[in-house]
Motif scaffolding. Structure first.
Motif, PDB file in Angstrom:
ATOM      1  N   LYS A   1       0.807  -1.224   0.000  1.00 26.31           N
ATOM      2  CA  LYS A   1       0.000   0.000   0.000  1.00 26.31           C
ATOM      3  C   LYS A   1       0.836   1.267   0.000  1.00 26.31           C
ATOM      4  N   GLN A   2       2.036   1.234   0.614  1.00 25.07           N
ATOM      5  CA  GLN A   2       2.855   2.440   0.644  1.00 25.07           C
ATOM      6  C   GLN A   2       3.321   2.857  -0.740  1.00 25.07           C
ATOM      7  N   PHE A   3       3.284   1.936  -1.703  1.00 22.48           N
ATOM      8  CA  PHE A   3       3.692   2.245  -3.067  1.00 22.48           C
ATOM      9  C   PHE A   3       2.505   2.383  -4.021  1.00 22.48           C
ATOM     10  N   CYS A   4       1.285   2.243  -3.509  1.00 26.62           N
ATOM     11  CA  CYS A   4       0.103   2.382  -4.365  1.00 26.62           C
ATOM     12  C   CYS A   4      -0.038   3.840  -4.811  1.00 26.62           C
ATOM     13  N   PRO A   5      -0.265   4.070  -6.098  1.00 24.47           N
ATOM     14  CA  PRO A   5      -0.346   5.448  -6.582  1.00 24.47           C
ATOM     15  C   PRO A   5      -1.765   6.005  -6.574  1.00 24.47           C
ATOM     16  N   PHE A   6      -1.870   7.284  -6.363  1.00 22.67           N
ATOM     17  CA  PHE A   6      -3.085   8.028  -6.666  1.00 22.67           C
ATOM     18  C   PHE A   6      -2.697   9.466  -6.934  1.00 22.67           C
ATOM     19  N   LEU A   7      -3.430  10.096  -7.856  1.00 22.07           N
ATOM     20  CA  LEU A   7      -3.106  11.439  -8.332  1.00 22.07           C
ATOM     21  C   LEU A   7      -1.658  11.520  -8.817  1.00 22.07           C
ATOM     22  N   GLY A   8      -1.182  10.417  -9.401  1.00 21.41           N
ATOM     23  CA  GLY A   8       0.119  10.429 -10.029  1.00 21.41           C
ATOM     24  C   GLY A   8       1.302  10.202  -9.115  1.00 21.41           C
ATOM     25  N   ARG A   9       1.051   9.921  -7.826  1.00 18.52           N
ATOM     26  CA  ARG A   9       2.155   9.727  -6.884  1.00 18.52           C
ATOM     27  C   ARG A   9       1.863   8.549  -5.965  1.00 18.52           C
ATOM     28  N   PRO A  10       2.915   7.824  -5.539  1.00 15.64           N
ATOM     29  CA  PRO A  10       2.705   6.761  -4.551  1.00 15.64           C
ATOM     30  C   PRO A  10       2.419   7.352  -3.177  1.00 15.64           C
ATOM     31  N   LEU A  11       1.694   6.603  -2.374  1.00 12.98           N
ATOM     32  CA  LEU A  11       1.285   7.062  -1.048  1.00 12.98           C
ATOM     33  C   LEU A  11       2.474   7.527  -0.214  1.00 12.98           C
ATOM     34  N   ILE A  12       3.573   6.786  -0.253  1.00  9.25           N
ATOM     35  CA  ILE A  12       4.712   7.123   0.596  1.00  9.25           C
ATOM     36  C   ILE A  12       5.285   8.500   0.260  1.00  9.25           C
ATOM     37  N   SER A  13       5.145   8.935  -0.985  1.00 10.37           N
ATOM     38  CA  SER A  13       5.650  10.250  -1.371  1.00 10.37           C
ATOM     39  C   SER A  13       4.900  11.360  -0.651  1.00 10.37           C
ATOM     40  N   TYR A  14       3.597  11.181  -0.447  1.00 13.04           N
ATOM     41  CA  TYR A  14       2.816  12.175   0.301  1.00 13.04           C
ATOM     42  C   TYR A  14       3.277  12.245   1.755  1.00 13.04           C
ATOM     43  N   THR A  15       3.544  11.071   2.345  1.00 14.69           N
ATOM     44  CA  THR A  15       4.007  11.052   3.737  1.00 14.69           C
ATOM     45  C   THR A  15       5.368  11.715   3.860  1.00 14.69           C
ATOM     46  N   ILE A  16       6.261  11.401   2.940  1.00 14.03           N
ATOM     47  CA  ILE A  16       7.586  12.029   2.952  1.00 14.03           C
ATOM     48  C   ILE A  16       7.462  13.537   2.839  1.00 14.03           C
ATOM     49  N   GLU A  17       6.584  14.002   1.955  1.00  7.03           N
ATOM     50  CA  GLU A  17       6.413  15.444   1.776  1.00  7.03           C
ATOM     51  C   GLU A  17       5.968  16.128   3.063  1.00  7.03           C
ATOM     52  N   SER A  18       5.123  15.435   3.833  1.00  7.21           N
ATOM     53  CA  SER A  18       4.652  16.012   5.092  1.00  7.21           C
ATOM     54  C   SER A  18       5.804  16.337   6.033  1.00  7.21           C
ATOM     55  N   PHE A  19       6.851  15.504   6.007  1.00  2.00           N
ATOM     56  CA  PHE A  19       8.028  15.738   6.852  1.00  2.00           C
ATOM     57  C   PHE A  19       9.045  16.644   6.160  1.00  2.00           C
ATOM     58  N   GLU A  20       9.174  16.500   4.864  1.00  8.16           N
ATOM     59  CA  GLU A  20      10.200  17.249   4.142  1.00  8.16           C
ATOM     60  C   GLU A  20       9.925  18.749   4.149  1.00  8.16           C
ATOM     61  N   ARG A  21       8.673  19.117   4.224  1.00 13.33           N
ATOM     62  CA  ARG A  21       8.322  20.530   4.235  1.00 13.33           C
ATOM     63  C   ARG A  21       8.629  21.190   5.575  1.00 13.33           C
ATOM     64  N   VAL A  22       8.930  20.405   6.611  1.00 12.27           N
ATOM     65  CA  VAL A  22       9.254  20.938   7.935  1.00 12.27           C
ATOM     66  C   VAL A  22      10.737  21.297   7.953  1.00 12.27           C
ATOM     67  N   SER A  23      11.042  22.575   8.036  1.00  9.13           N
ATOM     68  CA  SER A  23      12.420  23.032   7.846  1.00  9.13           C
ATOM     69  C   SER A  23      13.374  22.485   8.898  1.00  9.13           C
ATOM     70  N   TRP A  24      12.899  22.213  10.118  1.00  8.28           N
ATOM     71  CA  TRP A  24      13.794  21.784  11.189  1.00  8.28           C
ATOM     72  C   TRP A  24      14.008  20.272  11.237  1.00  8.28           C
ATOM     73  N   ILE A  25      13.422  19.534  10.316  1.00  9.51           N
ATOM     74  CA  ILE A  25      13.706  18.102  10.213  1.00  9.51           C
ATOM     75  C   ILE A  25      14.862  17.909   9.239  1.00  9.51           C
ATOM     76  N   GLN A  26      15.904  17.201   9.698  1.00 11.40           N
ATOM     77  CA  GLN A  26      17.122  17.073   8.909  1.00 11.40           C
ATOM     78  C   GLN A  26      17.083  15.915   7.932  1.00 11.40           C
ATOM     79  N   THR A  27      16.819  14.729   8.431  1.00 15.27           N
ATOM     80  CA  THR A  27      16.910  13.523   7.619  1.00 15.27           C
ATOM     81  C   THR A  27      15.666  12.668   7.808  1.00 15.27           C
ATOM     82  N   ILE A  28      15.196  12.081   6.714  1.00 16.84           N
ATOM     83  CA  ILE A  28      14.078  11.141   6.756  1.00 16.84           C
ATOM     84  C   ILE A  28      14.617   9.786   6.321  1.00 16.84           C
ATOM     85  N   MET A  29      14.734   8.880   7.265  1.00 20.58           N
ATOM     86  CA  MET A  29      15.291   7.557   7.006  1.00 20.58           C
ATOM     87  C   MET A  29      14.143   6.610   6.676  1.00 20.58           C
TER      88      MET A  29
END
Length: 443
Positions: free
Chosen positions: A64-92
């Motif tokens: 499910k983490q790789f299932c796409p909708f609106l042209g992107r896999p689910l995990i990409s949306y989750t990553i974006e939620s963290f990546e947009r936070v300037s004080w988070i350094q690394t997402i492992m």
């Protein structure tokens, strides 16, 4: 326990459902950290996202983490939620070994520039442990070692920055912190024969949710000390921190947006939520036309009745370029039936800003025809030009539509016409229907 792990950097550059999740979709956060407003922490924070599950409960062949909708896999949306936070350094991100190549492709395609990938283990705890170890492994710069580690699920895409701040600060102060939610159903215990043994008093218990936060030393030591049984059968990180480090976690009431994509229907719900969020506002570019200004005045009222915000601007130049970073939907007013140069300019600007990289943008060419022109859907040459440009735009993840409106002659007609245009435009923006791309619709 020793866990060997490697991390791989991508090549990228620079009911209980949320109605309006704020986890992402504010493009300026990805574009410029200096535009950030809101909470900030002065200590290093990193994230571990276990994403090694098979997704059996969705009933799909693809995890499910790789299932796409609106042209992107689910995990990409989750990553974006963290990546947009300037004080988070690394997402492992921790994935099964066979999916490392797929994950690297996602990182490159969507330019996730804070992400590292490590191979997962056979269980959830083993995977999280691999991520924690990789964050502190020898050879990495000392400044990269986090003070706080946030553990989250790859299939919980709607996480709010304000709540992440609460978790990070509480984890630094207490050693551990976690999200909780009220229990929706009563929990019961059964006998071995399948009869009711007893029930728990629901008011005294809470559901443990994600995200959870820990100081690096606490979560690292918890995994070094825990047993093989914990690794094999355990699921609760907060329990490990308490049992092996004596760290009693601070529990924080989380928002309803923390729900987890578990079943196939949840993917449809997530897509619906994202579409709704993308559709909350639009930008009307008048081109400095008097008719455009008049249309904008009436459209703002009509959009307001549909719970949508409409920004009106003469162009996207100078200070008005901020609309490119704020909005996902644009309406370009034109009085020329054969000139699409204004639309081409928006396409170029959106591509330069990478606005449509993560989520599909919508452009509506609003053609105001003269009262003496026939009421048709457009001459063949005009329709062909729109279809051709729409095909090019779609390759850039931009959906181009057309609406034609005969210029009204008085205030009453303007108001009625604006209401029709708002209905059509809002439907195009909300549904993002690929079947209507390139069509010139009559208002």
């Amino acid at each position: 326990m020793e866990v060997s792990s490697v991390y791989v950097q991508g090549d990228g550059s620079e009911h209980d459902r949320p109605a309006q999740p704020r986890a992402f979709l504010t493009g300026e956060d990805r574009k410029s950290d200096h535009l950030r407003v809101g909470p900030y922490v002065d200590f290093p924070v990193s994230v571990v996202l276990p994403a090694g599950g098979s997704g059996e409960r969705t009933g799909l062949q693809t995890p499910k983490q790789f299932c796409p909708f609106l042209g992107r896999p689910l995990i990409s949306y989750t990553i974006e939620s963290f990546e947009r936070v300037s004080w988070i350094q690394t997402i492992m991100v921790v994935v099964a070994k066979e999916n490392i190549g797929l994950m690297k492709d996602i990182i490159q395609q969507f330019q996730h520039n804070k992400v590292r990938v490590v191979p997962g283990g056979s269980t959830r705890h083993r995977s999280i442990c691999n991520g924690v170890v990789a964050l502190g492994e020898e050879g990495r710069p000392a400044a990269d070692k986090p003070k706080v580690v946030i553990v989250h699920d790859a299939v919980r895409p709607f996480v709010d920055e304000d709540f992440l701040y609460k978790i990070a600060v509480a984890a630094k102060e207490q050693g551990a912190a976690g999200a909780i939610r009220p229990l929706v159903s009563t929990v019961i215990a059964t006998t071995s024969e399948g009869y009711l043994d007893h029930s728990l008093e629901r008011a005294k218990y809470r559901a443990s949710e994600m995200p959870q936060g820990f100081t690096y030393d606490v979560i690292y030591q918890a995994y070094q000390k825990c047993t093989e049984s914990d690794f094999e059968f355990g699921t609760e990180c907060l329990h490990l921190a308490l049992q092996y480090c004596g760290t009693n976690a601070k529990l924080i009431d989380g928002p309803p947006t923390l729900w987890k994509v578990t079943y196939k229907r949840d993917l449809a719900a997530a897509e619906s939520i994202i579409k709704e969020t993308l559709s909350q506002s639009a930008c009307l570019i008048t081109g400095g036309l008097e008719a455009g200004v008049t249309l904008g005045k009436f459209l703002q009222k009509a959009f307001g009745s549909l719970d949508m915000e409409l920004n009106v601007t003469p162009n996207l130049m100078g200070d008005n370029v901020r609309y490119l970073l704020k909005d996902w939907n644009f309406i370009q007013v034109s009085v020329s039936p054969s000139c699409l140069s204004e639309v081409e300019a928006i396409l170029t600007a959106l591509q330069a800003e990478n606005r449509a990289l993560l989520n599909p943008a919508v452009i509506i060419w609003m053609y105001l025809s003269g009262t003496d022109e026939p009421s048709t859907s457009g001459r063949p040459a005009e329709s062909a030009a729109l279809i051709s440009l729409a095909s090019t735009a779609k390759l850039r993840n931009i959906l181009l539509y057309g609406i034609r409106l005969h210029q009204p002659e008085d205030t009453e007609q303007w108001e009625r016409s604006a209401s029709r245009v708002a209905d059509i435009a809002s439907a195009l923006i909300r549904d993002r229907n690929p079947a209507l791309v390139g069509q010139l619709l009559q208002a």
